[in-house]
Design a protein around this motif. Structure first.
Motif, PDB file in Angstrom:
ATOM      1  N   SER A 115       3.642  -0.565   2.411  1.00  0.00           N
ATOM      2  CA  SER A 115       2.695   0.159   3.263  1.00  0.00           C
ATOM      3  C   SER A 115       1.637   0.907   2.449  1.00  0.00           C
ATOM      4  O   SER A 115       0.607   1.302   2.987  1.00  0.00           O
ATOM      5  CB  SER A 115       3.435   1.147   4.163  1.00  0.00           C
ATOM      6  OG  SER A 115       4.206   2.045   3.396  1.00  0.00           O
ATOM      7  N   TYR A 116       1.872   1.109   1.142  1.00  0.00           N
ATOM      8  CA  TYR A 116       0.924   1.827   0.300  1.00  0.00           C
ATOM      9  C   TYR A 116       0.221   0.908  -0.702  1.00  0.00           C
ATOM     10  O   TYR A 116      -0.353   1.376  -1.681  1.00  0.00           O
ATOM     11  CB  TYR A 116       1.634   2.965  -0.430  1.00  0.00           C
ATOM     12  CG  TYR A 116       2.215   4.002   0.510  1.00  0.00           C
ATOM     13  CD1 TYR A 116       1.439   4.581   1.504  1.00  0.00           C
ATOM     14  CD2 TYR A 116       3.547   4.400   0.404  1.00  0.00           C
ATOM     15  CE1 TYR A 116       1.957   5.523   2.376  1.00  0.00           C
ATOM     16  CE2 TYR A 116       4.078   5.351   1.262  1.00  0.00           C
ATOM     17  CZ  TYR A 116       3.279   5.908   2.246  1.00  0.00           C
ATOM     18  OH  TYR A 116       3.800   6.850   3.107  1.00  0.00           O
ATOM     19  N   THR A 117       0.263  -0.381  -0.454  1.00  0.00           N
ATOM     20  CA  THR A 117      -0.439  -1.324  -1.326  1.00  0.00           C
ATOM     21  C   THR A 117      -1.947  -1.166  -1.139  1.00  0.00           C
ATOM     22  O   THR A 117      -2.443  -1.071  -0.009  1.00  0.00           O
ATOM     23  CB  THR A 117      -0.028  -2.771  -0.995  1.00  0.00           C
ATOM     24  OG1 THR A 117       1.389  -2.896  -1.128  1.00  0.00           O
ATOM     25  CG2 THR A 117      -0.710  -3.757  -1.931  1.00  0.00           C
ATOM     26  N   ASP A 118      -2.675  -1.132  -2.233  1.00  0.00           N
ATOM     27  CA  ASP A 118      -4.145  -1.028  -2.213  1.00  0.00           C
ATOM     28  C   ASP A 118      -4.637   0.257  -1.555  1.00  0.00           C
ATOM     29  O   ASP A 118      -5.713   0.283  -0.926  1.00  0.00           O
ATOM     30  CB  ASP A 118      -4.775  -2.242  -1.521  1.00  0.00           C
ATOM     31  CG  ASP A 118      -4.450  -3.549  -2.218  1.00  0.00           C
ATOM     32  OD1 ASP A 118      -4.380  -3.544  -3.460  1.00  0.00           O
ATOM     33  OD2 ASP A 118      -4.244  -4.561  -1.523  1.00  0.00           O
ATOM     34  N   VAL A 119      -3.871   1.333  -1.690  1.00  0.00           N
ATOM     35  CA  VAL A 119      -4.282   2.626  -1.159  1.00  0.00           C
ATOM     36  C   VAL A 119      -4.777   3.499  -2.304  1.00  0.00           C
ATOM     37  O   VAL A 119      -4.128   3.597  -3.349  1.00  0.00           O
ATOM     38  CB  VAL A 119      -3.114   3.334  -0.435  1.00  0.00           C
ATOM     39  CG1 VAL A 119      -3.536   4.713   0.034  1.00  0.00           C
ATOM     40  CG2 VAL A 119      -2.644   2.509   0.739  1.00  0.00           C
ATOM     41  N   GLN A 120      -5.924   4.123  -2.118  1.00  0.00           N
ATOM     42  CA  GLN A 120      -6.475   5.018  -3.129  1.00  0.00           C
ATOM     43  C   GLN A 120      -5.862   6.402  -2.970  1.00  0.00           C
ATOM     44  O   GLN A 120      -5.909   6.988  -1.891  1.00  0.00           O
ATOM     45  CB  GLN A 120      -7.996   5.101  -2.996  1.00  0.00           C
ATOM     46  CG  GLN A 120      -8.701   3.778  -3.227  1.00  0.00           C
ATOM     47  CD  GLN A 120     -10.201   3.870  -3.021  1.00  0.00           C
ATOM     48  OE1 GLN A 120     -10.756   4.955  -2.861  1.00  0.00           O
ATOM     49  NE2 GLN A 120     -10.877   2.738  -3.006  1.00  0.00           N
ATOM     50  N   GLY A 121      -5.270   6.921  -4.048  1.00  0.00           N
ATOM     51  CA  GLY A 121      -4.588   8.200  -3.991  1.00  0.00           C
ATOM     52  C   GLY A 121      -3.085   7.999  -3.877  1.00  0.00           C
ATOM     53  O   GLY A 121      -2.613   6.895  -3.625  1.00  0.00           O
ATOM     54  N   SER A 122      -2.342   9.083  -4.032  1.00  0.00           N
ATOM     55  CA  SER A 122      -0.882   8.999  -3.998  1.00  0.00           C
ATOM     56  C   SER A 122      -0.327   9.617  -2.718  1.00  0.00           C
ATOM     57  O   SER A 122      -0.721  10.725  -2.338  1.00  0.00           O
ATOM     58  CB  SER A 122      -0.270   9.712  -5.204  1.00  0.00           C
ATOM     59  OG  SER A 122       1.140   9.747  -5.100  1.00  0.00           O
ATOM     60  N   PRO A 123       0.619   8.940  -2.056  1.00  0.00           N
ATOM     61  CA  PRO A 123       1.253   9.516  -0.870  1.00  0.00           C
ATOM     62  C   PRO A 123       2.346  10.528  -1.224  1.00  0.00           C
ATOM     63  O   PRO A 123       2.864  11.214  -0.346  1.00  0.00           O
ATOM     64  CB  PRO A 123       1.866   8.290  -0.190  1.00  0.00           C
ATOM     65  CG  PRO A 123       2.185   7.366  -1.323  1.00  0.00           C
ATOM     66  CD  PRO A 123       1.085   7.570  -2.337  1.00  0.00           C
ATOM     67  N   TYR A 124       2.667  10.631  -2.520  1.00  0.00           N
ATOM     68  CA  TYR A 124       3.823  11.413  -2.940  1.00  0.00           C
ATOM     69  C   TYR A 124       3.447  12.794  -3.470  1.00  0.00           C
ATOM     70  O   TYR A 124       2.325  13.014  -3.944  1.00  0.00           O
ATOM     71  CB  TYR A 124       4.602  10.663  -4.017  1.00  0.00           C
ATOM     72  CG  TYR A 124       5.057   9.298  -3.578  1.00  0.00           C
ATOM     73  CD1 TYR A 124       6.015   9.153  -2.578  1.00  0.00           C
ATOM     74  CD2 TYR A 124       4.503   8.142  -4.137  1.00  0.00           C
ATOM     75  CE1 TYR A 124       6.424   7.898  -2.154  1.00  0.00           C
ATOM     76  CE2 TYR A 124       4.910   6.884  -3.719  1.00  0.00           C
ATOM     77  CZ  TYR A 124       5.861   6.762  -2.733  1.00  0.00           C
ATOM     78  OH  TYR A 124       6.266   5.524  -2.305  1.00  0.00           O
ATOM     79  N   LEU A 125       4.399  13.698  -3.401  1.00  0.00           N
ATOM     80  CA  LEU A 125       4.253  15.012  -4.027  1.00  0.00           C
ATOM     81  C   LEU A 125       4.008  14.832  -5.513  1.00  0.00           C
ATOM     82  O   LEU A 125       3.123  15.474  -6.101  1.00  0.00           O
ATOM     83  CB  LEU A 125       5.529  15.835  -3.789  1.00  0.00           C
ATOM     84  CG  LEU A 125       5.670  17.134  -4.569  1.00  0.00           C
ATOM     85  CD1 LEU A 125       4.679  18.177  -4.059  1.00  0.00           C
ATOM     86  CD2 LEU A 125       7.096  17.672  -4.487  1.00  0.00           C
TER      87      LEU A 125
END
Length: 229
Positions: free
Chosen positions: A40-50
């Protein structure tokens, strides 16, 4: 001397790895985790994580069962805690998590997170807050992350970007109140002896827009009215 320093460093790393493996092994026994895939986070700019990398921490479930020495990641988009098992697989917790501590990869300090607070500003009782200052009056922080989708005109390509929405709260009796980081808003949310708090701000030249100074103010506030009184 250098040889002994090298051996000492190697032993420290080994103990840390063994601790993480032991915590993960405990979690992987039985139905403690569900596998997670990062598609779900493939090719996403930035990090979804802490924190982008795994960090060692401890976990307390709502059943009060606890685990230590576990490799953890906190997904701030899904507001979900993840752990790594002994097979190096990413998992979610099957049982609800009440609180967790995770080592900061910046300064190795302990970051404390809890849920169970009253709903506030889009958050539910299951939402995690970082506890910056604890006591009768608590300073809480939530950095909500969302995935924004953009598509340029006449383009078939969708650009996915992580956006951050930081929010600060003052909580009393488990009820968080969203605040703006200015002196008036902070004092109104705290209530009580505002004259004493104002005097403390002036005498210590605090700037409540600064996290460290805001924490100092809340710690001082709690010293005026100890818990249970």
């Amino acid at each position: 001397m250098k040889r002994w320093l090298l051996i000492g460093c190697m032993l420290t790393v080994s103990v840390t790895r063994l601790s993480a493996q032991a915590g993960a092994a405990l979690l992987s026994k039985g139905a403690d985790g569900n596998p997670v895939f990062e598609k779900s986070y493939t090719d996403v700019q930035g990090s979804p994580y802490l924190q982008e990398d795994w960090a060692i921490g401890s976990v307390v479930l709502k059943s009060d069962k606890s685990y230590t020495g576990v490799a953890l990641k906190y997904d701030q988009v899904k507001d979900e805690l993840l752990f790594r098992n002994e097979k190096n697989e990413m998992n979610t917790f099957v049982q609800p998590v009440k609180s967790f501590n995770i080592n900061s990869r910046k300064d190795n300090s302990q970051l404390v997170f809890r849920n169970g607070f009253a709903p506030a500003k889009g958050a539910t009782e299951s939402s995690y807050y970082q506890v910056l200052a604890d006591g009768k009056v608590q300073l809480l922080f939530r950095n909500v992350k969302k995935v924004r989708k953009d598509k340029a005109y006449n383009s078939a390509t969708t650009v996915l970007t992580i956006e951050e929405y930081p929010n600060y709260f003052i909580a009393k009796n488990g009820v968080p109140v969203s605040i703006k980081k200015n002196e008036k808003a902070v004092l109104e949310a705290i209530g009580g002896d505002s004259a004493a708090l104002t005097a403390y701000i002036r005498s210590n030249k605090l700037n409540v827009k600064n996290d460290e100074d805001l924490v100092k103010l809340i710690v001082y506030c709690n010293s005026l009215t100890p818990e249970g009184k």
